[in-house]
Design an enzyme around this catalytic site. Structure first.
Site, PDB file in Angstrom:
ATOM      1  N   GLU A 118     119.656 -28.798 -41.019  1.00  0.00           N
ATOM      2  CA  GLU A 118     120.914 -29.098 -40.327  1.00  0.00           C
ATOM      3  C   GLU A 118     121.969 -29.625 -41.309  1.00  0.00           C
ATOM      4  O   GLU A 118     122.897 -30.330 -40.920  1.00  0.00           O
ATOM      5  CB  GLU A 118     120.695 -30.121 -39.196  1.00  0.00           C
ATOM      6  CG  GLU A 118     119.752 -29.682 -38.096  1.00  0.00           C
ATOM      7  CD  GLU A 118     120.287 -28.542 -37.233  1.00  0.00           C
ATOM      8  OE1 GLU A 118     121.409 -28.051 -37.476  1.00  0.00           O
ATOM      9  OE2 GLU A 118     119.551 -28.138 -36.310  1.00  0.00           O
ATOM     10  N   HIS A 141     120.024 -37.394 -36.588  1.00  0.00           N
ATOM     11  CA  HIS A 141     119.741 -36.435 -35.514  1.00  0.00           C
ATOM     12  C   HIS A 141     118.296 -36.612 -35.081  1.00  0.00           C
ATOM     13  O   HIS A 141     117.400 -36.687 -35.926  1.00  0.00           O
ATOM     14  CB  HIS A 141     119.964 -35.011 -36.021  1.00  0.00           C
ATOM     15  CG  HIS A 141     119.401 -33.958 -35.119  1.00  0.00           C
ATOM     16  ND1 HIS A 141     119.794 -33.830 -33.797  1.00  0.00           N
ATOM     17  CD2 HIS A 141     118.470 -32.992 -35.325  1.00  0.00           C
ATOM     18  CE1 HIS A 141     119.132 -32.826 -33.251  1.00  0.00           C
ATOM     19  NE2 HIS A 141     118.313 -32.297 -34.147  1.00  0.00           N
ATOM     20  N   HIS A 143     115.363 -35.949 -31.477  1.00  0.00           N
ATOM     21  CA  HIS A 143     115.133 -35.286 -30.183  1.00  0.00           C
ATOM     22  C   HIS A 143     114.741 -36.327 -29.133  1.00  0.00           C
ATOM     23  O   HIS A 143     113.552 -36.530 -28.871  1.00  0.00           O
ATOM     24  CB  HIS A 143     114.036 -34.226 -30.335  1.00  0.00           C
ATOM     25  CG  HIS A 143     114.409 -33.105 -31.273  1.00  0.00           C
ATOM     26  ND1 HIS A 143     113.554 -32.068 -31.571  1.00  0.00           N
ATOM     27  CD2 HIS A 143     115.555 -32.854 -31.952  1.00  0.00           C
ATOM     28  CE1 HIS A 143     114.156 -31.221 -32.416  1.00  0.00           C
ATOM     29  NE2 HIS A 143     115.375 -31.683 -32.666  1.00  0.00           N
ATOM     30  N   GLU A 172     124.558 -53.305 -21.600  1.00  0.00           N
ATOM     31  CA  GLU A 172     124.571 -53.135 -23.071  1.00  0.00           C
ATOM     32  C   GLU A 172     125.175 -51.802 -23.495  1.00  0.00           C
ATOM     33  O   GLU A 172     125.760 -51.691 -24.565  1.00  0.00           O
ATOM     34  CB  GLU A 172     123.138 -53.199 -23.612  1.00  0.00           C
ATOM     35  CG  GLU A 172     122.469 -54.510 -23.350  1.00  0.00           C
ATOM     36  CD  GLU A 172     122.047 -55.213 -24.623  1.00  0.00           C
ATOM     37  OE1 GLU A 172     121.635 -54.526 -25.563  1.00  0.00           O
ATOM     38  OE2 GLU A 172     122.140 -56.449 -24.649  1.00  0.00           O
ATOM     39  N   HIS A 213     118.720 -29.902 -26.709  1.00  0.00           N
ATOM     40  CA  HIS A 213     118.194 -30.040 -28.072  1.00  0.00           C
ATOM     41  C   HIS A 213     118.029 -31.499 -28.519  1.00  0.00           C
ATOM     42  O   HIS A 213     116.926 -31.911 -28.844  1.00  0.00           O
ATOM     43  CB  HIS A 213     119.100 -29.272 -29.058  1.00  0.00           C
ATOM     44  CG  HIS A 213     118.595 -29.286 -30.459  1.00  0.00           C
ATOM     45  ND1 HIS A 213     118.661 -28.206 -31.300  1.00  0.00           N
ATOM     46  CD2 HIS A 213     118.021 -30.271 -31.196  1.00  0.00           C
ATOM     47  CE1 HIS A 213     118.124 -28.504 -32.469  1.00  0.00           C
ATOM     48  NE2 HIS A 213     117.741 -29.760 -32.432  1.00  0.00           N
TER      49      HIS A 213
HETATM   50  O1  2HA Z   1     115.123 -30.941 -38.628  1.00  0.00           O
HETATM   51  O2  2HA Z   1     115.596 -31.142 -35.655  1.00  0.00           O
HETATM   52  O3  2HA Z   1     117.481 -29.328 -35.387  1.00  0.00           O
HETATM   53  C1  2HA Z   1     114.635 -30.207 -37.569  1.00  0.00           C
HETATM   54  C2  2HA Z   1     115.583 -30.223 -36.447  1.00  0.00           C
HETATM   55  C3  2HA Z   1     116.496 -29.108 -36.349  1.00  0.00           C
HETATM   56 ZN    ZN Z   2     116.816 -30.831 -33.891  1.00  0.00          ZN
END
Ligand code: 2HA
Ligand code: ZN
Length: 265
Positions: A118, A141, A143, A172, A213
């Site tokens: 990414e 980033h 998930h 909060e 995502h």
């Molecule tokens: O790094 O999360 O979006 C792996 C991911 C791709």
């Molecule tokens: Zn990801």
């Protein structure tokens, strides 16, 4: 490894590796999910030896980042491995003077490690941050299950609707993430297009939710950025728990939210 570089890497990887472990423990980093980058400040980089290392191409030109150093998770790296072996899973890179390539500063010598898949999105976001919010040096980033689940509900796929849920579930959230999250409709991951859409969403927010995502969040340091993600996840969990129990959560009232907006920490 050069002693000075080794010491530098130990100093700058500490918080990132701690946070990587928490992301894994929270269940937000299955397999190689997630990636982190940190733009380093000049004072964090004591005169590094100018080792000639191969110039590698960047996925897109980013002139405004020329000469900056970044700590970045390597592609295909597991967050639990970043926690356990930061020096083998984090790269220190320097963007070339024309902004078209980068050199790997650490690890030294030949390495197969390359920056996160990414990287496009990270670079686009860092370009925007250096101009608009230069104190934000971390891009993270991950998930976050609870937040991704919200974006599986078509009628919630809108920043205003998401924020009316997230900000109302706990005081909060309003205090620490007053502007809530931006929303990025589904786009193929790893592309410049999703990077540009994320930049747009982050112009008015410190976090942007990618449909189906995960979350991109920015902050002044890794710990602050993690805390923000944690708070957003808490809000989403409260909403789902109420719904699972068969109740529509009431949410904080307009008056309560306005009161919280005036609180100073
Ligand atoms: O790094 O999360 O979006 C792996 C991911 C791709
Ligand atoms: Zn990801």
């Amino acid at each position: 490894m050069d002693r000075e570089l080794n010491l530098l890497m130990k100093n700058i990887t500490g918080d990132v590796s701690a946070v990587a472990g928490w992301l894994w423990q929270r269940g937000w980093a299955e397999r190689n999910a997630g990636n982190i980058s940190v733009r380093l400040a000049a004072e964090e980089l004591p005169s590094l030896p100018e080792e000639p290392s191969t110039l590698l191409p960047l996925p897109g030109r980013c002139e405004s980042l020329a000469g900056f150093h970044f700590l970045v998770t390597a592609t295909n790296t597991r967050m639990r491995d970043v926690a356990a072996r930061p020096l083998e899973t984090l790269l220190l890179i320097r963007i070339s003077d024309d902004g078209t390539g980068y050199q790997i500063v650490s690890p030294t010598g030949e390495t197969d490690l390359r920056p996160t898949s990414e990287m496009q999105a990270h670079l686009c976001i860092h370009e925007m941050l250096t101009l608009r919010r230069p104190d934000h040096r971390v891009v993270m980033h991950t998930h976050v299950t609870e937040l991704i689940a919200l974006t599986q509900i078509r009628e919630l796929c809108d920043a205003q609707k998401l924020n009316s849920i997230l900000l109302g579930m706990h005081p909060e959230t309003k205090v620490f993430i007053p502007d809530g999250v931006g929303f990025v409709p589904y786009i193929l991951p790893g592309t410049r297009a999703i990077g540009e859409a994320t930049v747009k969403a982050l112009e008015d927010h410190s976090a942007a939710l990618w449909e189906k995502h995960g979350l991109f969040a920015t902050g002044r340091d890794s710990l602050e950025t993690f805390d923000m993600i944690d708070i957003l996840a808490k809000s989403a969990s409260i909403w789902f728990i109420c719904r699972s129990a068969g109740y529509e959560p009431e949410g904080l009232t307009e008056k309560q939210l306005n009161e919280l907006a005036k609180l100073k920490f």
